[in-house]
Motif scaffolding. Structure first.
Motif, PDB file in Angstrom:
ATOM      1  N   VAL A 256       0.837  -1.195   0.000  1.00 32.89           N
ATOM      2  CA  VAL A 256       0.000   0.000   0.000  1.00 32.89           C
ATOM      3  C   VAL A 256       0.882   1.259   0.000  1.00 32.89           C
ATOM      4  O   VAL A 256       1.954   1.274   0.611  1.00 32.89           O
ATOM      5  CB  VAL A 256      -0.977  -0.026   1.212  1.00 32.89           C
ATOM      6  CG1 VAL A 256      -0.212   0.050   2.531  1.00 32.89           C
ATOM      7  CG2 VAL A 256      -2.001   1.081   1.119  1.00 32.89           C
ATOM      8  N   ASP A 257       0.432   2.242  -0.761  1.00 35.83           N
ATOM      9  CA  ASP A 257       1.134   3.533  -0.852  1.00 35.83           C
ATOM     10  C   ASP A 257       2.444   3.494  -1.625  1.00 35.83           C
ATOM     11  O   ASP A 257       3.182   4.464  -1.631  1.00 35.83           O
ATOM     12  CB  ASP A 257       1.424   4.118   0.550  1.00 35.83           C
ATOM     13  CG  ASP A 257       0.211   4.859   1.077  1.00 35.83           C
ATOM     14  OD1 ASP A 257      -0.735   5.074   0.290  1.00 35.83           O
ATOM     15  OD2 ASP A 257       0.203   5.218   2.268  1.00 35.83           O
ATOM     16  N   HIS A 258       2.752   2.373  -2.243  1.00 38.95           N
ATOM     17  CA  HIS A 258       3.990   2.341  -3.022  1.00 38.95           C
ATOM     18  C   HIS A 258       3.801   2.913  -4.421  1.00 38.95           C
ATOM     19  O   HIS A 258       4.753   3.034  -5.174  1.00 38.95           O
ATOM     20  CB  HIS A 258       4.567   0.921  -3.054  1.00 38.95           C
ATOM     21  CG  HIS A 258       5.366   0.603  -1.829  1.00 38.95           C
ATOM     22  ND1 HIS A 258       6.264  -0.428  -1.765  1.00 38.95           N
ATOM     23  CD2 HIS A 258       5.400   1.219  -0.616  1.00 38.95           C
ATOM     24  CE1 HIS A 258       6.822  -0.444  -0.556  1.00 38.95           C
ATOM     25  NE2 HIS A 258       6.303   0.548   0.156  1.00 38.95           N
TER      26      HIS A 258
ATOM     27  N   ILE B 208      11.466   7.044  -7.749  1.00 35.02           N
ATOM     28  CA  ILE B 208      12.904   7.327  -7.843  1.00 35.02           C
ATOM     29  C   ILE B 208      13.188   8.825  -7.860  1.00 35.02           C
ATOM     30  O   ILE B 208      14.324   9.248  -7.764  1.00 35.02           O
ATOM     31  CB  ILE B 208      13.567   6.658  -9.084  1.00 35.02           C
ATOM     32  CG1 ILE B 208      12.778   7.013 -10.356  1.00 35.02           C
ATOM     33  CG2 ILE B 208      13.689   5.152  -8.914  1.00 35.02           C
ATOM     34  CD1 ILE B 208      13.563   6.762 -11.611  1.00 35.02           C
ATOM     35  N   ASP B 209      12.104   9.639  -7.984  1.00 38.20           N
ATOM     36  CA  ASP B 209      12.296  11.090  -7.938  1.00 38.20           C
ATOM     37  C   ASP B 209      12.522  11.587  -6.512  1.00 38.20           C
ATOM     38  O   ASP B 209      12.979  12.690  -6.292  1.00 38.20           O
ATOM     39  CB  ASP B 209      11.065  11.787  -8.534  1.00 38.20           C
ATOM     40  CG  ASP B 209       9.797  11.417  -7.789  1.00 38.20           C
ATOM     41  OD1 ASP B 209       9.224  12.259  -7.111  1.00 38.20           O
ATOM     42  OD2 ASP B 209       9.380  10.230  -7.873  1.00 38.20           O
ATOM     43  N   ARG B 210      12.179  10.761  -5.545  1.00 39.51           N
ATOM     44  CA  ARG B 210      12.298  11.189  -4.144  1.00 39.51           C
ATOM     45  C   ARG B 210      13.769  11.275  -3.730  1.00 39.51           C
ATOM     46  O   ARG B 210      14.576  10.425  -4.114  1.00 39.51           O
ATOM     47  CB  ARG B 210      11.575  10.209  -3.224  1.00 39.51           C
ATOM     48  CG  ARG B 210      10.073  10.279  -3.377  1.00 39.51           C
ATOM     49  CD  ARG B 210       9.407  10.287  -2.035  1.00 39.51           C
ATOM     50  NE  ARG B 210       8.011  10.655  -2.175  1.00 39.51           N
ATOM     51  CZ  ARG B 210       7.020  10.090  -1.491  1.00 39.51           C
ATOM     52  NH1 ARG B 210       7.289   9.141  -0.637  1.00 39.51           N
ATOM     53  NH2 ARG B 210       5.794  10.506  -1.650  1.00 39.51           N
TER      54      ARG B 210
ATOM     55  N   LYS C  65       0.870   2.137  -6.772  1.00 48.83           N
ATOM     56  CA  LYS C  65       0.206   1.325  -7.802  1.00 48.83           C
ATOM     57  C   LYS C  65      -0.810   2.160  -8.580  1.00 48.83           C
ATOM     58  O   LYS C  65      -0.800   2.183  -9.814  1.00 48.83           O
ATOM     59  CB  LYS C  65      -0.511   0.126  -7.148  1.00 48.83           C
ATOM     60  CG  LYS C  65       0.398  -0.800  -6.394  1.00 48.83           C
ATOM     61  CD  LYS C  65      -0.352  -1.956  -5.765  1.00 48.83           C
ATOM     62  CE  LYS C  65      -1.283  -1.542  -4.638  1.00 48.83           C
ATOM     63  NZ  LYS C  65      -0.597  -1.041  -3.432  1.00 48.83           N
ATOM     64  N   THR C  66      -1.683   2.841  -7.815  1.00 50.77           N
ATOM     65  CA  THR C  66      -2.726   3.642  -8.462  1.00 50.77           C
ATOM     66  C   THR C  66      -2.101   4.766  -9.270  1.00 50.77           C
ATOM     67  O   THR C  66      -2.511   5.047 -10.403  1.00 50.77           O
ATOM     68  CB  THR C  66      -3.672   4.224  -7.398  1.00 50.77           C
ATOM     69  OG1 THR C  66      -3.912   3.202  -6.434  1.00 50.77           O
ATOM     70  CG2 THR C  66      -4.974   4.678  -7.985  1.00 50.77           C
ATOM     71  N   SER C  67      -1.084   5.422  -8.683  1.00 54.51           N
ATOM     72  CA  SER C  67      -0.426   6.529  -9.389  1.00 54.51           C
ATOM     73  C   SER C  67       0.172   6.049 -10.703  1.00 54.51           C
ATOM     74  O   SER C  67       0.089   6.732 -11.723  1.00 54.51           O
ATOM     75  CB  SER C  67       0.682   7.129  -8.527  1.00 54.51           C
ATOM     76  OG  SER C  67       0.177   7.455  -7.270  1.00 54.51           O
ATOM     77  N   LEU C  68       0.773   4.873 -10.671  1.00 58.88           N
ATOM     78  CA  LEU C  68       1.408   4.347 -11.880  1.00 58.88           C
ATOM     79  C   LEU C  68       0.356   4.035 -12.944  1.00 58.88           C
ATOM     80  O   LEU C  68       0.515   4.402 -14.117  1.00 58.88           O
ATOM     81  CB  LEU C  68       2.219   3.095 -11.521  1.00 58.88           C
ATOM     82  CG  LEU C  68       3.092   2.512 -12.623  1.00 58.88           C
ATOM     83  CD1 LEU C  68       4.114   3.533 -13.123  1.00 58.88           C
ATOM     84  CD2 LEU C  68       3.824   1.261 -12.140  1.00 58.88           C
TER      85      LEU C  68
ATOM     86  N   SER D 285       9.213   6.673 -11.969  1.00 64.02           N
ATOM     87  CA  SER D 285       8.504   7.606 -11.100  1.00 64.02           C
ATOM     88  C   SER D 285       7.114   7.786 -11.668  1.00 64.02           C
ATOM     89  O   SER D 285       6.956   8.211 -12.818  1.00 64.02           O
ATOM     90  CB  SER D 285       9.221   8.959 -11.040  1.00 64.02           C
ATOM     91  OG  SER D 285       8.335   9.902 -10.458  1.00 64.02           O
ATOM     92  N   ALA D 286       6.121   7.457 -10.864  1.00 60.45           N
ATOM     93  CA  ALA D 286       4.738   7.573 -11.314  1.00 60.45           C
ATOM     94  C   ALA D 286       4.298   9.029 -11.326  1.00 60.45           C
ATOM     95  O   ALA D 286       3.232   9.350 -11.847  1.00 60.45           O
ATOM     96  CB  ALA D 286       3.831   6.740 -10.414  1.00 60.45           C
ATOM     97  N   ILE D 287       5.122   9.911 -10.736  1.00 63.74           N
ATOM     98  CA  ILE D 287       4.761  11.327 -10.707  1.00 63.74           C
ATOM     99  C   ILE D 287       5.399  12.066 -11.885  1.00 63.74           C
ATOM    100  O   ILE D 287       4.709  12.733 -12.656  1.00 63.74           O
ATOM    101  CB  ILE D 287       5.190  11.972  -9.362  1.00 63.74           C
ATOM    102  CG1 ILE D 287       4.497  11.252  -8.191  1.00 63.74           C
ATOM    103  CG2 ILE D 287       4.900  13.477  -9.347  1.00 63.74           C
ATOM    104  CD1 ILE D 287       2.981  11.363  -8.138  1.00 63.74           C
TER     105      ILE D 287
HETATM  106  P1  GDP Z   1      -1.065   2.694  -3.886  1.00 68.33           P
HETATM  107  O1  GDP Z   1      -1.647   2.537  -2.526  1.00 68.33           O
HETATM  108  O2  GDP Z   1       0.033   1.689  -4.124  1.00 68.33           O
HETATM  109  O3  GDP Z   1      -2.064   2.677  -4.992  1.00 68.33           O
HETATM  110  O4  GDP Z   1      -0.308   4.098  -3.898  1.00 68.33           O
HETATM  111  P2  GDP Z   1      -0.765   5.491  -4.513  1.00 68.33           P
HETATM  112  O5  GDP Z   1      -0.657   5.456  -5.978  1.00 68.33           O
HETATM  113  O6  GDP Z   1      -2.055   5.887  -3.909  1.00 68.33           O
HETATM  114  O7  GDP Z   1       0.403   6.410  -3.987  1.00 68.33           O
HETATM  115  C1  GDP Z   1       0.615   6.697  -2.615  1.00 68.33           C
HETATM  116  C2  GDP Z   1       1.282   8.014  -2.450  1.00 68.33           C
HETATM  117  O8  GDP Z   1       2.557   8.015  -3.036  1.00 68.33           O
HETATM  118  C3  GDP Z   1       0.503   9.164  -3.123  1.00 68.33           C
HETATM  119  O9  GDP Z   1       0.575  10.286  -2.290  1.00 68.33           O
HETATM  120  C4  GDP Z   1       1.274   9.421  -4.400  1.00 68.33           C
HETATM  121  O10 GDP Z   1       1.198  10.752  -4.835  1.00 68.33           O
HETATM  122  C5  GDP Z   1       2.686   9.077  -3.996  1.00 68.33           C
HETATM  123  N1  GDP Z   1       3.480   8.594  -5.115  1.00 68.33           N
HETATM  124  C6  GDP Z   1       3.176   7.535  -5.897  1.00 68.33           C
HETATM  125  N2  GDP Z   1       4.146   7.354  -6.820  1.00 68.33           N
HETATM  126  C7  GDP Z   1       5.072   8.318  -6.621  1.00 68.33           C
HETATM  127  C8  GDP Z   1       6.311   8.671  -7.257  1.00 68.33           C
HETATM  128  O11 GDP Z   1       6.785   8.018  -8.196  1.00 68.33           O
HETATM  129  N3  GDP Z   1       6.996   9.725  -6.730  1.00 68.33           N
HETATM  130  C9  GDP Z   1       6.520  10.427  -5.684  1.00 68.33           C
HETATM  131  N4  GDP Z   1       7.237  11.438  -5.263  1.00 68.33           N
HETATM  132  N5  GDP Z   1       5.370  10.137  -5.073  1.00 68.33           N
HETATM  133  C10 GDP Z   1       4.642   9.104  -5.526  1.00 68.33           C
END
Ligand code: GDP
Length: 641
Positions: free
Chosen positions: A153-155, A253-255, A157-160, A287-289
């Motif tokens: 969770v929060d890694h 990886i942008d972090r 997945k949804t963002s990607l 980086s999903a962002i």
């Molecule tokens: P999920 O629970 O795996 O679906 O995770 P989310 O996609 O909801 O992402 C969790 C948090 O991590 C959100 O606040 C996103 O904006 C952030 N996040 C996801 N991918 C990246 C990324 O590649 N870089 C950064 N800086 N933040 C990210």
């Protein structure tokens, strides 16, 4: 027979007095493709086939291709199509049109009623290379890979998934509007990819628990600033258990505190060996962002798909699975279906799980109306009578009535099954039964414990629990309470969940109850090991050995009008028991081999009579004994109990 370019299968079968299904088996062994009627080849090929046919004489084994229809089976058996249909309906209670693809167990049973044994031909894996100068007979064409994204969770997945969709799908003309239908497709210059839009392993495993394996490639998302976490480990277990190839996307990886290198070094601890370390698993930093690395990830997915050589026949038998389904006000049951083979068209009648319907309309993920959907295409359909379940299979039917018939039979089968035994999950007491029917030779376990040290200890000891026939296999282990995810995994893998110093979460208990998955929790490690040892032993097929009990001599025949003839005997050695097996000899000849039927001492029925005592015996179905006959009594003892 003349050697020609097109070899006729029926003729060849006749020449050897076999049926076409035998020829299919031979062709499958040789890796030669055919269309059920003929195959291409030259003289050399024919010689090979003939030699193999000779070897096949006397075998009951015929080959069928997956998804065979009654028509295919009739062809393989060399019988008429109405004959096969009649057998299906009258003897097997299966209603199917000539073009319905039969479930494997149905096809197997059908073949058995004709005295043959079905084997599933897998033309993709030839056992021997053969110089065939033939072109592929089937209409199989490459199809896009279907990808599921998993991870902690929060890694990200949804963002990607969102990033990929926005960057590649929401093309300008659609103004960035996409429909959430549970799956979407991206189109790249190198090819298409279908993404399942429900990230996480719950959906993945729930579908698998219904027997739907729709994912071709799994993308494991691991945040570079967080590394491998409990749900990452769970996801790995799910993916490996499903034997789906994995690509690891090291995200974020942008972090500033990202450490992709660390993730790579953590992976081998979980049997995931990245290519950089000489393993097979492709890894991609993303980086999903910012989108960095995402095009490379997509390339890698397509590359992996190419290796997998994914094909389907758009003109072939319709196959598909429900991705998700719901009831919507004003629209009725709405289901997203992923087509896996063939083409679904509006107006088609289909059976879906236990329900059915006629496709009233189809929409893709862009909200566009479609009239046809081919392999790997996800579509939302309207027109079903009821809401099917995720993972339910679809089947084409000639008309709505047939579709209703198929759905009805499936529903009653499902009902019967639910009455007999839970279809999924596993309890210790079911293990033996499964083993006896040769369904199981492995005891799959999901192990959870309070601390890593205990996990290691339990693992170490459990790995030693095995014997020559049954092995215990830990498909997943981890620290923490037993979660719903553990239950889903166990359900999909027919596993038992073992907890050491941990308890199931409330949701997990409910899910376990529903899916009939057994949870066993322990506080003492030896009790845990003992139980599992007992289970593995219980799974062993019982082995019996004859054990000598005693010798008895027949002294006199008593004839009773009602009770028949009783042998008046004297126990000269050991003892005789009521349930004993016995062999009777007269001089050197054995005159009887069977069982004791009744055993009496004086007038009473007794369990056993020992040396030096008299007794009355009747034998099971045998009365021709004589004075002086010697009875050797034995019992069958389980030697591996
Ligand atoms: P999920 O629970 O795996 O679906 O995770 P989310 O996609 O909801 O992402 C969790 C948090 O991590 C959100 O606040 C996103 O904006 C952030 N996040 C996801 N991918 C990246 C990324 O590649 N870089 C950064 N800086 N933040 C990210």
């Amino acid at each position: 027979m003349q050697v020609t370019e097109k070899m006729n299968i029926a003729d060849l079968a006749k020449e050897f007095e076999l049926v076409p299904g035998h020829v299919y088996a031979v062709l499958a062994d040789l890796g030669i493709e055919h269309d059920g009627v003929s195959f291409d080849g030259d003289e050399e090929t024919m010689e090979l086939v003939r030699a193999a046919m000779t070897e096949h004489i006397g075998s009951k084994e015929i080959a069928l291709r997956p998804n065979s229809t009654p028509r295919d089976v009739a062809m393989a058996l060399g019988v008429s199509q109405p004959d096969v249909q009649k057998t299906l309906m009258t003897k097997m209670r299966v209603m199917a049109t000539l073009t319905t693809s039969l479930k494997p167990d149905v096809a197997e049973k059908l073949v058995e009623t004709y005295g043959y044994m079905a084997r599933w031909a897998d033309a993709a894996k030839p056992k021997r290379a053969v110089p065939v100068h033939a072109k592929s007979a089937g209409g199989a064409q490459p199809r896009p890979p279907v990808v599921t994204i998993m991870g902690h969770v929060d890694h990200g997945k949804t963002s990607l998934l969102d990033y990929i969709r926005k960057a590649n799908v929401a093309s300008k003309e659609h103004g960035g509007i996409t429909q959430h239908i549970g799956a979407y497709q991206v189109e790249l210059p190198e090819g298409k990819i279908t993404f399942l839009d429900t990230p996480g392993h719950a959906a993945f495993t729930a579908m698998r628990a219904r027997g739907a394996q729709v994912t071709d490639v799994a993308v494991l998302v691991v945040a570079a600033d967080d590394g491998i976490m409990p749900q990452t480990i769970e996801a790995i277990a799910h993916i490996q258990n499903a034997k789906v190839p994995m690509i690891v996307a090291v995200n974020k990886i942008d972090r500033p505190n990202a450490n992709a290198e660390r993730v790579l070094t953590q992976l081998p601890e979980h049997n995931v060996i990245p290519e950089t370390f000489g393993g097979q698993v492709i890894t991609a930093p993303v980086s999903a962002i910012t989108g960095e690395g995402v095009p490379h990830l997509l390339e890698m997915i397509l590359l992996q798909a190419e290796v997998l050589n994914l094909t389907a026949d758009p003109k072939g038998t319709l196959q598909g699975s429900v991705i998700e389904a719901k009831l919507e006000k004003g629209r009725g049951p709405v289901a997203t279906i992923l087509i896996q083979n063939g083409t679904l068209k509006t107006g088609d009648a289909i059976a879906v799980g236990n329900t059915y319907g006629r496709i009233r309309s189809m929409t893709n993920y862009l909200g566009e109306k479609m009239t046809e959907a081919g392999p790997s295409t996800p579509v939302e359909v309207l027109g079903l009578e009821d809401v099917p379940g995720a993972g339910d299979h679809i089947e084409f039917a000639e008309d709505e009535r047939t579709a209703r018939g198929i759905a009805g039979i499936r529903a009653s089968d499902a009902h019967d099954k639910s009455l007999q035994a839970p279809t999924r999950g596993m309890t210790l007491s079911q293990l033996r039964e499964k083993l006896n029917t040769h369904e199981l030779k492995e005891l799959n376990l999901v192990v959870k414990a309070d601390v890593q040290g205990s996990v290691e200890a339990v693992r170490g000891m459990l790995e030693k629990v095995k014997n020559e026939e049954v092995e215990s296999k830990i498909i997943h282990s981890g620290v923490g309470s037993i979660t719903e995810g553990d239950i889903l995994l166990a359900s999909a893998a027919n596993a038992i969940v073992v907890g050491f110093n941990v308890k199931p979460e409330p949701g997990a208990s409910r899910e376990a109850e529903r899916r009939k998955v057994e949870i066993r929790t322990y506080k003492i490690i030896y009790e845990l090991i003992e139980d599992i040892e007992a289970a593995v032993k219980g799974m062993l097929e019982p082995k019996f050995e004859e054990q000598y009990l005693g010798t008895v001599e027949v002294r006199i025949r008593f004839q009773f009008s009602k009770k028949g003839v009783i042998a008046g005997c004297y126990v000269t050695d050991g003892k005789i028991t009521r349930n004993a097996g016995c062999r009777v000899t007269r001089g050197k000849d054995q005159v009887y081999d069977g069982k004791i039927s009744t055993l009496k001492h004086l007038k009473d029925d007794v369990r056993e009579v020992t040396m030096g005592m008299e007794c009355g015996i009747t034998f099971d179905n045998w009365e021709q004994f004589k004075e002086g006959d010697i009875v050797q009594a034995y019992e069958m003892v389980q030697i591996n109990a």
